[in-house]
Design a protein around this motif. Sequence first.
Motif, PDB file in Angstrom:
ATOM      1  N   ASP A 148       6.632   4.601  -2.231  1.00  0.00           N
ATOM      2  CA  ASP A 148       5.673   4.499  -1.110  1.00  0.00           C
ATOM      3  C   ASP A 148       4.318   3.979  -1.588  1.00  0.00           C
ATOM      4  OD1 ASP A 148       7.204   6.677   0.947  1.00  0.00           O
ATOM      5  OD2 ASP A 148       7.392   7.047  -1.204  1.00  0.00           O
ATOM      6  N   HIS A 149       3.924   4.442  -2.763  1.00  0.00           N
ATOM      7  CA  HIS A 149       2.634   4.051  -3.316  1.00  0.00           C
ATOM      8  C   HIS A 149       2.513   2.535  -3.488  1.00  0.00           C
ATOM      9  CE1 HIS A 149       0.124   3.105  -6.947  1.00  0.00           C
ATOM     10  NE2 HIS A 149      -0.755   3.776  -6.247  1.00  0.00           N
ATOM     11  N   THR A 150       3.597   1.911  -3.906  1.00  0.00           N
ATOM     12  CA  THR A 150       3.562   0.482  -4.223  1.00  0.00           C
ATOM     13  C   THR A 150       3.140  -0.345  -3.005  1.00  0.00           C
ATOM     14  OG1 THR A 150       5.365   0.963  -5.726  1.00  0.00           O
ATOM     15  CG2 THR A 150       4.894  -1.365  -5.331  1.00  0.00           C
ATOM     16  N   ARG A 151       3.684   0.026  -1.841  1.00  0.00           N
ATOM     17  CA  ARG A 151       3.405  -0.734  -0.624  1.00  0.00           C
ATOM     18  C   ARG A 151       1.927  -0.608  -0.224  1.00  0.00           C
ATOM     19  NH1 ARG A 151       3.931   1.025   4.886  1.00  0.00           N
ATOM     20  NH2 ARG A 151       4.629   3.020   4.031  1.00  0.00           N
ATOM     21  N   THR A 152       1.385   0.572  -0.214  1.00  0.00           N
ATOM     22  CA  THR A 152      -0.015   0.760   0.196  1.00  0.00           C
ATOM     23  C   THR A 152      -0.971   0.215  -0.876  1.00  0.00           C
ATOM     24  OG1 THR A 152       0.120   3.019  -0.670  1.00  0.00           O
ATOM     25  CG2 THR A 152       0.419   2.721   1.699  1.00  0.00           C
ATOM     26  N   ARG A 153      -0.599   0.384  -2.113  1.00  0.00           N
ATOM     27  CA  ARG A 153      -1.425  -0.112  -3.214  1.00  0.00           C
ATOM     28  C   ARG A 153      -1.607  -1.627  -3.128  1.00  0.00           C
ATOM     29  NH1 ARG A 153      -4.448   1.601  -8.017  1.00  0.00           N
ATOM     30  NH2 ARG A 153      -4.665  -0.321  -9.150  1.00  0.00           N
ATOM     31  N   LYS A 154      -0.503  -2.324  -2.789  1.00  0.00           N
ATOM     32  CA  LYS A 154      -0.577  -3.794  -2.678  1.00  0.00           C
ATOM     33  C   LYS A 154      -1.594  -4.217  -1.622  1.00  0.00           C
ATOM     34  CE  LYS A 154       3.968  -5.345  -4.244  1.00  0.00           C
ATOM     35  NZ  LYS A 154       5.365  -5.288  -3.749  1.00  0.00           N
ATOM     36  N   VAL A 155      -1.589  -3.516  -0.505  1.00  0.00           N
ATOM     37  CA  VAL A 155      -2.513  -3.852   0.587  1.00  0.00           C
ATOM     38  C   VAL A 155      -3.959  -3.663   0.121  1.00  0.00           C
ATOM     39  CG1 VAL A 155      -3.306  -3.170   2.894  1.00  0.00           C
ATOM     40  CG2 VAL A 155      -0.842  -3.285   2.399  1.00  0.00           C
ATOM     41  N   MET A 156      -4.223  -2.546  -0.532  1.00  0.00           N
ATOM     42  CA  MET A 156      -5.591  -2.238  -0.979  1.00  0.00           C
ATOM     43  C   MET A 156      -6.017  -3.158  -2.117  1.00  0.00           C
ATOM     44  SD  MET A 156      -6.757   0.145   0.939  1.00  0.00           S
ATOM     45  CE  MET A 156      -7.827   1.473   0.372  1.00  0.00           C
ATOM     46  N   SER A 157      -5.046  -3.476  -2.968  1.00  0.00           N
ATOM     47  CA  SER A 157      -5.316  -4.323  -4.112  1.00  0.00           C
ATOM     48  C   SER A 157      -5.732  -5.723  -3.653  1.00  0.00           C
ATOM     49  CB  SER A 157      -4.051  -4.356  -4.960  1.00  0.00           C
ATOM     50  OG  SER A 157      -4.280  -5.041  -6.128  1.00  0.00           O
ATOM     51  N   ARG A 158      -5.070  -6.229  -2.600  1.00  0.00           N
ATOM     52  CA  ARG A 158      -5.434  -7.548  -2.066  1.00  0.00           C
ATOM     53  C   ARG A 158      -6.814  -7.497  -1.401  1.00  0.00           C
ATOM     54  NH1 ARG A 158      -2.208  -9.382   2.152  1.00  0.00           N
ATOM     55  NH2 ARG A 158      -0.577  -7.874   1.658  1.00  0.00           N
ATOM     56  N   ALA A 159      -7.064  -6.409  -0.652  1.00  0.00           N
ATOM     57  CA  ALA A 159      -8.353  -6.288   0.045  1.00  0.00           C
ATOM     58  C   ALA A 159      -9.510  -6.180  -0.955  1.00  0.00           C
ATOM     59  CB  ALA A 159      -8.329  -5.079   0.974  1.00  0.00           C
ATOM     60  N   LEU A 160      -9.225  -5.687  -2.147  1.00  0.00           N
ATOM     61  CA  LEU A 160     -10.286  -5.449  -3.135  1.00  0.00           C
ATOM     62  C   LEU A 160     -10.161  -6.389  -4.336  1.00  0.00           C
ATOM     63  CD1 LEU A 160     -10.076  -1.560  -2.901  1.00  0.00           C
ATOM     64  CD2 LEU A 160     -12.024  -2.934  -2.143  1.00  0.00           C
ATOM     65  N   SER A 161      -9.514  -7.524  -4.123  1.00  0.00           N
ATOM     66  CA  SER A 161      -9.271  -8.471  -5.223  1.00  0.00           C
ATOM     67  C   SER A 161     -10.585  -9.093  -5.706  1.00  0.00           C
ATOM     68  CB  SER A 161      -8.342  -9.586  -4.744  1.00  0.00           C
ATOM     69  OG  SER A 161      -9.040 -10.407  -3.824  1.00  0.00           O
ATOM     70  N   PRO A 162     -10.591  -9.625  -6.928  1.00  0.00           N
ATOM     71  CA  PRO A 162     -11.793 -10.294  -7.441  1.00  0.00           C
ATOM     72  C   PRO A 162     -12.297 -11.378  -6.486  1.00  0.00           C
ATOM     73  CG  PRO A 162     -10.196 -10.023  -9.199  1.00  0.00           C
ATOM     74  CD  PRO A 162      -9.515  -9.569  -7.944  1.00  0.00           C
ATOM     75  N   LYS A 163     -11.375 -12.099  -5.865  1.00  0.00           N
ATOM     76  CA  LYS A 163     -11.762 -13.183  -4.951  1.00  0.00           C
ATOM     77  C   LYS A 163     -12.531 -12.632  -3.740  1.00  0.00           C
ATOM     78  CE  LYS A 163      -9.949 -16.866  -2.188  1.00  0.00           C
ATOM     79  NZ  LYS A 163      -8.809 -17.478  -1.547  1.00  0.00           N
ATOM     80  N   VAL A 164     -12.009 -11.564  -3.159  1.00  0.00           N
ATOM     81  CA  VAL A 164     -12.689 -10.955  -2.005  1.00  0.00           C
ATOM     82  C   VAL A 164     -14.058 -10.416  -2.430  1.00  0.00           C
ATOM     83  CG1 VAL A 164     -12.588  -9.099  -0.294  1.00  0.00           C
ATOM     84  CG2 VAL A 164     -10.515 -10.406  -0.837  1.00  0.00           C
ATOM     85  N   VAL A 165     -14.089  -9.768  -3.581  1.00  0.00           N
ATOM     86  CA  VAL A 165     -15.348  -9.186  -4.066  1.00  0.00           C
ATOM     87  C   VAL A 165     -16.399 -10.279  -4.294  1.00  0.00           C
ATOM     88  CG1 VAL A 165     -16.428  -7.893  -5.958  1.00  0.00           C
ATOM     89  CG2 VAL A 165     -14.243  -7.113  -4.999  1.00  0.00           C
ATOM     90  N   LYS A 166     -15.968 -11.422  -4.812  1.00  0.00           N
ATOM     91  CA  LYS A 166     -16.909 -12.555  -5.006  1.00  0.00           C
ATOM     92  C   LYS A 166     -17.592 -12.927  -3.696  1.00  0.00           C
ATOM     93  CE  LYS A 166     -15.426 -15.040  -9.140  1.00  0.00           C
ATOM     94  NZ  LYS A 166     -13.953 -14.820  -9.283  1.00  0.00           N
ATOM     95  N   GLY A 167     -16.840 -12.806  -2.611  1.00  0.00           N
ATOM     96  CA  GLY A 167     -17.396 -13.107  -1.288  1.00  0.00           C
ATOM     97  C   GLY A 167     -18.547 -12.189  -0.885  1.00  0.00           C
ATOM     98  N   PHE A 168     -18.634 -11.043  -1.523  1.00  0.00           N
ATOM     99  CA  PHE A 168     -19.722 -10.101  -1.225  1.00  0.00           C
ATOM    100  C   PHE A 168     -20.913 -10.271  -2.173  1.00  0.00           C
ATOM    101  CE2 PHE A 168     -16.033  -7.421   0.336  1.00  0.00           C
ATOM    102  CZ  PHE A 168     -16.302  -7.621   1.674  1.00  0.00           C
ATOM    103  N   ALA A 169     -20.808 -11.168  -3.128  1.00  0.00           N
ATOM    104  CA  ALA A 169     -21.836 -11.261  -4.182  1.00  0.00           C
ATOM    105  C   ALA A 169     -23.232 -11.484  -3.588  1.00  0.00           C
ATOM    106  CB  ALA A 169     -21.478 -12.358  -5.170  1.00  0.00           C
ATOM    107  N   GLU A 170     -23.311 -12.372  -2.573  1.00  0.00           N
ATOM    108  CA  GLU A 170     -24.619 -12.676  -2.001  1.00  0.00           C
ATOM    109  C   GLU A 170     -25.205 -11.468  -1.274  1.00  0.00           C
ATOM    110  OE1 GLU A 170     -24.951 -16.880  -0.556  1.00  0.00           O
ATOM    111  OE2 GLU A 170     -25.844 -15.839   1.183  1.00  0.00           O
TER     112      GLU A 170
END
Length: 407
Positions: free
Chosen positions: A102-124
């Motif tokens: 069960d963990h794997t499925r939810t972890r994937k969703v959160m991992s994508r939402a918090l990916s380095p690419k997404v975080v870069k979008g918040f840099a400014e």
Amino acid sequence: MTLIEGHKPITPAGGVAVWDVDPYDTEILRDPLEYYANLRAQGELTYIPRYSVLAVGRYEITRKVFSDHENFVSSRGVGLNDFKLEDPWRPPSIILEVDQPDHTRTRKVMSRALSPKVVKGFAELFQDTADRLVDDLLEKGTIEAVTDLAEAFPTTVFPKAVGMKDVNARHLVDYGAMVFNAVGPDNALRREAMRHAGEIVPWINAACARDRLSADGLGAMVYASADDGTLTEAEAGMLVRSFLSAGVDTTVTGIGNALWCLSQNPDQWDALKADPKFIRPAFEEVLRYTSPVHTFGRTAGRDTEIAGFPVEEGSKVICVLGAANMDPEKWGDPEVFRVDRKPVGHVAFGAGIHGCVGQNIARGELEAVLGALIRKVDRIEPAAEAVWRPNNAIRALDRLPITLIPN
Ligand code: OVM
């Protein structure tokens, strides 16, 4: 069977050290270094009669137990309560308090939402907010760094990153205190944190609903996984709750602890200020040196062993991450704060499949705050004694009076 702190009492195997200590004593929580050293000195594995739990604090074994999700499960809670035996205080987190698959499925969703690419979008957003905040604080000179900076920054940027429409910084901070104190025993700290649960829990839950989130934040990314069938709508709400549970108190503590380290070690501040390439390693060293999450637990899901000692099913094991991050066997000179240490392998974000999924955004926030400070501030001086705020899982400051002297 009479439970102890909501779990089954155990009998330690022969040869396991027995230590009559209260790891959740407020004096230890305020100033834990001696406790960390004594725990490591007991041996690889220690039994603590007061709570009938096992404890690990040496680096290698702590890392091993904490990442051994096959033998040491999270689904029975990462605190002292065994969710198999007693109902938890809130519906369990579907990423933290859950096992594979069960963990794997939810972890994937959160991992994508918090990916380095997404975080870069918040840099400014992070940089502009940090710049403005530090400019304002420089006007004041002497500040109370916990409220004025450590709390102010994440409670400004994180709700924006998530896309929250409802704003209540106090509720976010107080909810964090509940979540983290709840992994400890039913002591005065936990009770005090829970005092306002009746008001805060419904507010948090309501704030996680789809219609309380903008279309462009982390919350919406999670709800997109409900639209494509990966999650149910209710699960999406639960994962947004995880953002609010794990994303505020932790980063508040990271910033506060960073300011403490730098105000106490002016030579290290100078080294950081002289070269921005030390921003990242300096934060890793703050994490190692202060372990914002000092203790998290696991439950033996089956009869197993730790360091060769038999461990019975249902045993609670507290993993003292703060002790592991201060183990001289691993670090050589752990009590020296060095911004150029590059403490690869520290366990401040945990380890293994449950390792902090938000570590990229945490680093992004700290990079912005430390970046603004080194560009604008010449010196950070203690203005009065720092005061620690005991918490069953978090090592955080209560008050940090400092003076910021501009360039
Ligand atoms: C959660 C969560 C995740 C990590 C830490 C945490 C105890 C909570 O999913 O609610 O704090």
